[in-house]
Design a protein around this motif. Sequence first.
Motif, PDB file in Angstrom:
ATOM      1  N   UNK A 143      60.136  35.410 -19.079  1.00 53.92           N
ATOM      2  CA  UNK A 143      58.688  37.043 -18.726  1.00 53.92           C
ATOM      3  C   UNK A 143      60.133  38.095 -18.779  1.00 53.92           C
ATOM      4  N   UNK A 144      61.628  37.859 -17.600  1.00 51.31           N
ATOM      5  CA  UNK A 144      62.659  38.151 -17.444  1.00 51.31           C
ATOM      6  C   UNK A 144      63.009  38.545 -19.171  1.00 51.31           C
ATOM      7  N   UNK A 145      63.671  37.564 -19.532  1.00 49.36           N
ATOM      8  CA  UNK A 145      64.062  38.217 -21.399  1.00 49.36           C
ATOM      9  C   UNK A 145      62.925  39.166 -21.919  1.00 49.36           C
ATOM     10  N   UNK A 146      61.655  38.568 -21.522  1.00 50.19           N
ATOM     11  CA  UNK A 146      60.616  39.722 -22.697  1.00 50.19           C
ATOM     12  C   UNK A 146      61.148  41.180 -22.442  1.00 50.19           C
ATOM     13  N   UNK A 147      60.701  41.057 -20.993  1.00 50.28           N
ATOM     14  CA  UNK A 147      60.840  42.977 -20.458  1.00 50.28           C
ATOM     15  C   UNK A 147      62.123  43.363 -20.684  1.00 50.28           C
TER      16      UNK A 147
END
Length: 299
Positions: A143-147
């Motif tokens: 989720x962090x990487x996608x954002x």
Amino acid sequence: MGIEMSRYNIVKGIRGFLKWKYFIRWFLLIISFLTVWTIWENLTVGTTYYHIENERIPRVFDGYKIAVVSDLHNAEFGKENSQIIKIIEKEKPDMIAITGDLVDSKRLDIDVAITLVQKLMKIAPCYYVTGNHEAWIGQRFSELERKLLDEKVEVLRDRVIQLEKDQQSIQIAGVDDPDFADRDCSIQSSVLLSKIKDLKLSDEYCVLLSHRPELFDTYVSEYVDMVLSGHAHGGQFRLPFVGGIIAPNQGLFPKYDAGIYTKEQTTMIVSRGIGNSVIPVRFNNRPEVEMIELNSQEH
């Protein structure tokens, strides 16, 4: 005779009391000063400057400025980290390196990290590598990487990018924290070595973003020009003439706690970082943003 002795003892006692009172006063004054100073240090962020001269840096990159943000651990200095933003805006860097532990696994708040990144991206391009805390948040890392990718951050998960100016270039590389592969400290050096080899770095000047300073000899063995690192938190508590007291993966009196280290071709700059994790308070160890200026020695 007895009266004189009694008078002498009274005077001696008064002098002793006054000396003790004087000592207590100074002791309390020093404690008060250290308390106020420590509170101020823990609530503000400073700037540390480095100038790196190297004949391998192309002339067109002379004066190139890199801001380093490391070990945020979800910390907030001012509303939406306004202290950090003001510091970096003032310096006008060409790029911003985020060298791991942008979040904290024990009090995860991805929104704090992304809000800061959104503001940083308005100042300069951001290049990010993971730290051990990103490895520890499990599935939430995706989720962090996608954002981060949605914000157009260059996420350097075992990647290298060519930065080009006027037909000359340098390399910006990054490697995942070894904890993504294995948390066994005895093999992490070999894990990192394999990652760097797989980058297939060219002969151009290379800036490597890697969270772990304790693996300095691995960077040296691969002839990396400059490493930007964090993780040690400055040793958490710093003593004059001694340095940091304790750091992750280095233990007591860490060798690579903060500052600049040079061996053979390789220079490593270790950030004291911004936030805290296990120990919530720093002493003589103000959070910092680093500003690094590259200086060419080409003639």
